[in-house]
Enzyme design. Structure first.
Site, PDB file in Angstrom:
ATOM      1  N   LYS A  23       0.844  -1.200   0.000  1.00  0.00           N
ATOM      2  CA  LYS A  23       0.000   0.000   0.000  1.00  0.00           C
ATOM      3  C   LYS A  23       0.879   1.250   0.000  1.00  0.00           C
ATOM      4  O   LYS A  23       0.655   2.173  -0.786  1.00  0.00           O
ATOM      5  CB  LYS A  23      -0.868  -0.016   1.265  1.00  0.00           C
ATOM      6  CG  LYS A  23      -1.574   1.269   1.559  1.00  0.00           C
ATOM      7  CD  LYS A  23      -2.373   1.183   2.848  1.00  0.00           C
ATOM      8  CE  LYS A  23      -1.588   1.582   4.085  1.00  0.00           C
ATOM      9  NZ  LYS A  23      -1.410   3.031   4.238  1.00  0.00           N
ATOM     10  N   ASN A  24       1.876   1.248   0.892  1.00  0.00           N
ATOM     11  CA  ASN A  24       2.687   2.459   1.063  1.00  0.00           C
ATOM     12  C   ASN A  24       3.639   2.719  -0.089  1.00  0.00           C
ATOM     13  O   ASN A  24       4.342   3.722  -0.096  1.00  0.00           O
ATOM     14  CB  ASN A  24       3.460   2.404   2.384  1.00  0.00           C
ATOM     15  CG  ASN A  24       2.552   2.661   3.576  1.00  0.00           C
ATOM     16  OD1 ASN A  24       1.386   2.997   3.399  1.00  0.00           O
ATOM     17  ND2 ASN A  24       3.083   2.495   4.774  1.00  0.00           N
ATOM     18  N   ASP A 119      -3.926  11.695  12.085  1.00  0.00           N
ATOM     19  CA  ASP A 119      -4.676  10.526  11.653  1.00  0.00           C
ATOM     20  C   ASP A 119      -4.640   9.437  12.703  1.00  0.00           C
ATOM     21  O   ASP A 119      -4.472   8.274  12.410  1.00  0.00           O
ATOM     22  CB  ASP A 119      -4.193  10.022  10.291  1.00  0.00           C
ATOM     23  CG  ASP A 119      -2.767   9.541  10.326  1.00  0.00           C
ATOM     24  OD1 ASP A 119      -2.126   9.690  11.375  1.00  0.00           O
ATOM     25  OD2 ASP A 119      -2.308   9.009   9.305  1.00  0.00           O
ATOM     26  N   ASP A 309       5.210   0.253  12.094  1.00  0.00           N
ATOM     27  CA  ASP A 309       3.937  -0.316  11.665  1.00  0.00           C
ATOM     28  C   ASP A 309       3.739  -1.754  12.165  1.00  0.00           C
ATOM     29  O   ASP A 309       2.621  -2.277  12.100  1.00  0.00           O
ATOM     30  CB  ASP A 309       3.811  -0.275  10.135  1.00  0.00           C
ATOM     31  CG  ASP A 309       3.622   1.152   9.631  1.00  0.00           C
ATOM     32  OD1 ASP A 309       3.463   2.071  10.466  1.00  0.00           O
ATOM     33  OD2 ASP A 309       3.637   1.359   8.406  1.00  0.00           O
ATOM     34  N   LEU A 331       9.116   6.458  16.846  1.00  0.00           N
ATOM     35  CA  LEU A 331       8.771   7.254  15.664  1.00  0.00           C
ATOM     36  C   LEU A 331       7.552   8.135  15.854  1.00  0.00           C
ATOM     37  O   LEU A 331       7.558   9.288  15.439  1.00  0.00           O
ATOM     38  CB  LEU A 331       8.584   6.349  14.436  1.00  0.00           C
ATOM     39  CG  LEU A 331       9.900   6.220  13.676  1.00  0.00           C
ATOM     40  CD1 LEU A 331      10.783   5.196  14.332  1.00  0.00           C
ATOM     41  CD2 LEU A 331       9.668   5.884  12.243  1.00  0.00           C
TER      42      LEU A 331
HETATM   43  C1  UD1 Z   1       5.275   6.468   6.444  1.00  0.00           C
HETATM   44  C2  UD1 Z   1       4.237   5.384   6.372  1.00  0.00           C
HETATM   45  C3  UD1 Z   1       3.788   4.953   7.757  1.00  0.00           C
HETATM   46  C4  UD1 Z   1       4.999   4.587   8.602  1.00  0.00           C
HETATM   47  C5  UD1 Z   1       6.032   5.706   8.583  1.00  0.00           C
HETATM   48  C6  UD1 Z   1       7.319   5.364   9.309  1.00  0.00           C
HETATM   49  C7  UD1 Z   1       3.046   5.890   4.329  1.00  0.00           C
HETATM   50  C8  UD1 Z   1       1.777   6.321   3.705  1.00  0.00           C
HETATM   51  N1  UD1 Z   1       3.079   5.863   5.656  1.00  0.00           N
HETATM   52  O1  UD1 Z   1       4.650   7.614   7.039  1.00  0.00           O
HETATM   53  O2  UD1 Z   1       2.928   3.836   7.640  1.00  0.00           O
HETATM   54  O3  UD1 Z   1       4.560   4.384   9.943  1.00  0.00           O
HETATM   55  O4  UD1 Z   1       6.380   6.022   7.220  1.00  0.00           O
HETATM   56  O5  UD1 Z   1       7.871   4.214   8.799  1.00  0.00           O
HETATM   57  O6  UD1 Z   1       3.997   5.538   3.662  1.00  0.00           O
HETATM   58  N2  UD1 Z   1       8.279  14.138  10.668  1.00  0.00           N
HETATM   59  C9  UD1 Z   1       8.486  15.449  10.963  1.00  0.00           C
HETATM   60  N3  UD1 Z   1       8.506  16.362   9.940  1.00  0.00           N
HETATM   61  C10 UD1 Z   1       8.296  16.017   8.648  1.00  0.00           C
HETATM   62  C11 UD1 Z   1       8.060  14.671   8.356  1.00  0.00           C
HETATM   63  C12 UD1 Z   1       8.059  13.748   9.388  1.00  0.00           C
HETATM   64  O7  UD1 Z   1       8.664  15.816  12.116  1.00  0.00           O
HETATM   65  O8  UD1 Z   1       8.326  16.898   7.777  1.00  0.00           O
HETATM   66  C13 UD1 Z   1       8.277  13.136  11.778  1.00  0.00           C
HETATM   67  C14 UD1 Z   1       6.904  12.612  12.024  1.00  0.00           C
HETATM   68  O9  UD1 Z   1       6.214  13.434  12.936  1.00  0.00           O
HETATM   69  C15 UD1 Z   1       7.180  11.244  12.609  1.00  0.00           C
HETATM   70  C16 UD1 Z   1       8.474  10.820  11.940  1.00  0.00           C
HETATM   71  O10 UD1 Z   1       9.031  12.011  11.390  1.00  0.00           O
HETATM   72  O11 UD1 Z   1       7.390  11.350  13.986  1.00  0.00           O
HETATM   73  C17 UD1 Z   1       8.318   9.776  10.860  1.00  0.00           C
HETATM   74  O12 UD1 Z   1       7.523  10.277   9.823  1.00  0.00           O
HETATM   75  P1  UD1 Z   1       7.698   9.813   8.302  1.00  0.00           P
HETATM   76  O13 UD1 Z   1       8.895   8.917   8.195  1.00  0.00           O
HETATM   77  O14 UD1 Z   1       7.634  11.014   7.446  1.00  0.00           O
HETATM   78  O15 UD1 Z   1       6.418   8.922   8.085  1.00  0.00           O
HETATM   79  P2  UD1 Z   1       5.343   9.047   6.952  1.00  0.00           P
HETATM   80  O16 UD1 Z   1       5.992   9.204   5.624  1.00  0.00           O
HETATM   81  O17 UD1 Z   1       4.326  10.041   7.351  1.00  0.00           O
END
Ligand code: UD1
Length: 428
Positions: A23-24, A119, A309, A331
């Site tokens: 999915k991701n 979410d 996850d 995370l």
């Molecule tokens: C993706 C996955 C999710 C998974 C996560 C970590 C998808 C749709 N979702 O989410 O299922 O749990 O990776 O493996 O692919 N952060 C910031 N600033 C930013 C971006 C992120 O502070 O600009 C922080 C977030 O708050 C979080 C952490 O970084 O604490 C991880 O986020 P990120 O790796 O970006 O996860 P997603 O891409 O949202």
């Protein structure tokens, strides 16, 4: 209509489970298709509602989308002129919608993407996405709930370092840089197999991308990209779910299509805990038949660390495994909603900050529980399988987002799980 799963505990799951594309990855690859005019075909796409939402978002940008869930094929027909807005109603329903940000700035020079709300698994900022695009020369600001990024003169390659290896930020910066002038290096990037999948698709479109899967990605910008045909990487989180399903129910499952190499941390931990893990011709197999594996400590980390996850599955496993263990979530804040529901099922689990301490019990005790997101929902179904009596898991729509026909796959392994309408709440 809201639905729930009725789970009757007791079975040791035995047999085969098949995983398809992630999915991701699939959702991001649909956004990547925006980068090239013409027909791009994705195969091995999972049959889940999120693909429908992404399809709708792309249609509103002017893309022709043909999705055949049975065949697992999405054909995207991208015209020369496309829109640049991702509406709040869609981003709210699907947070992965923000992955159109990078491709839109690169292709159109402008993107208006609604800022997603929380979410239910902690707050997640977009600061790293914004900083990366700014480094490439875009102007980024937030107005009326939309993140607006503009680069009327196009993007310019730059040396970028992410403060944290965010998956989403890595994707957006990478997909923006492929059409930038000159060379971009991105340091401290996420190394997830889904990032490698995007890079491989980009390469097949004519992009010049090196280093995906390591901490540094280098991109040499090109003028345009061509449409392609690409198969989505297998879903490592779904594969990991089946691994934990075998270990938790003391069964034996061959995960057909699973890539053991993408799950080294969780499979290594399960093996150390007393499960047999073998690579097979078609995937891998996890067995805990006839024994009670030991509880183990988990600390979630960016890939190749233990995936956040899979954290709810580790909690469920530890709840019935032999001994005590601690699960640490590094995370996401507030991603422990599984714990209070597991406690309703009789698990001995205490939250302390971002840690959860569990003392394994032999058997949980069936009760009604509520899923709050995809993974916690699936983990609660597994918990119901190791509970005495009946467990009703409500909020099945969450589970459907990540596991097409979960109950059928479970039944094929010997589980007693049925889908049924949820009762109307008495005070609605
Ligand atoms: C993706 C996955 C999710 C998974 C996560 C970590 C998808 C749709 N979702 O989410 O299922 O749990 O990776 O493996 O692919 N952060 C910031 N600033 C930013 C971006 C992120 O502070 O600009 C922080 C977030 O708050 C979080 C952490 O970084 O604490 C991880 O986020 P990120 O790796 O970006 O996860 P997603 O891409 O949202």
């Amino acid at each position: 209509m809201r639905e729930r799963f009725r789970v009757v505990g007791g079975a040791h799951l035995v047999g085969q489970a098949t995983v398809v594309g992630a999915k991701n990855s699939a959702l991001k690859l649909m956004a990547v298709a925006l980068l090239a005019v013409g027909r791009t075909t994705l195969t091995n796409v999972p049959a889940i509602a999120d693909v429908m939402i992404m399809a709708e978002l792309l249609r509103r940008l002017g893309v022709g989308v043909d999705y055949d869930p049975e065949a697992g094929v999405v054909v995207l027909d991208v015209p020369e002129r496309i829109g640049h807005r991702a509406d709040y109603e869609l981003v709210r329903a699907l947070r992965a919608s923000i992955s159109v940000l990078g491709p839109l700035v690169a292709r159109v020079g402008e993107a208006d993407v609604a800022v997603p709300g929380g979410d239910a698994i902690g707050s997640r900022g977009l600061d790293l996405h914004a900083a990366g695009l700014e480094a490439l020369g875009a102007e980024v600001h937030v107005t009326h709930g939309y993140l607006v990024a503009t680069a009327p003169q196009g993007l310019q390659g730059a040396d970028i370092r992410l403060d944290f290896p965010s998956v989403g930020a890595t994707e957006n910066v990478l997909t923006a840089a492929v059409l930038a002038r000159g060379t971009t290096t991105i340091d401290n990037v996420a190394r997830e197999p889904e990032i490698v999948d995007i890079a491989e698709m980009l390469q097949s479109m004519g992009a010049r991308v090196e280093g995906a899967g390591t901490s540094r990605i280098t991109v040499h910008g090109v003028d345009s990209l061509a449409p392609t045909r690409h198969a989505v990487v297998p879903d490592r989180i779904a594969a990991g779910t089946w691994a934990f399903a075998a270990a938790t129910t003391r069964g034996q499952i061959e995960v057909v299509g699973g890539v053991a190499d993408h799950l080294r941390a969780p499979l290594g931990a399960l093996e150390q805990a007393g499960c047999d893990v073998t690579v097979t011709e078609r995937g891998f197999c996890v067995s805990a038949l006839g024994r009670r594996p030991r509880a183990f400590d988990v600390a979630t980390l960016p890939y190749p660390g233990f995936p956040t996850d899979l954290q709810p599955f580790a909690l469920t496993y530890n709840a019935v495994a032999d001994g005590s263990a601690m699960v640490t979530e590094n995370l996401f804040e507030a991603r422990f909603r599984t714990v209070q529901e597991l406690a309703r099922l009789g698990a001995d689990a205490q939250i302390d900050g971002h840690h959860v301490m569990t003392h394994g019990v032999e058997l949980l005790s069936g009760a009604p529980v509520e899923s709050s997101d995809i993974r916690s929902g699936a983990a609660l179904v597994l918990a119901g399988l190791v509970a005495d009596g009946e467990t009703l898991v409500s909020g099945v729509h969450h589970i459907d987002r990540g596991y097409p026909r979960f109950e059928e796959a479970l039944r094929a392994l010997g589980a007693d799980v049925t889908r049924e309408p949820e009762d109307e709440p008495p005070f609605a």
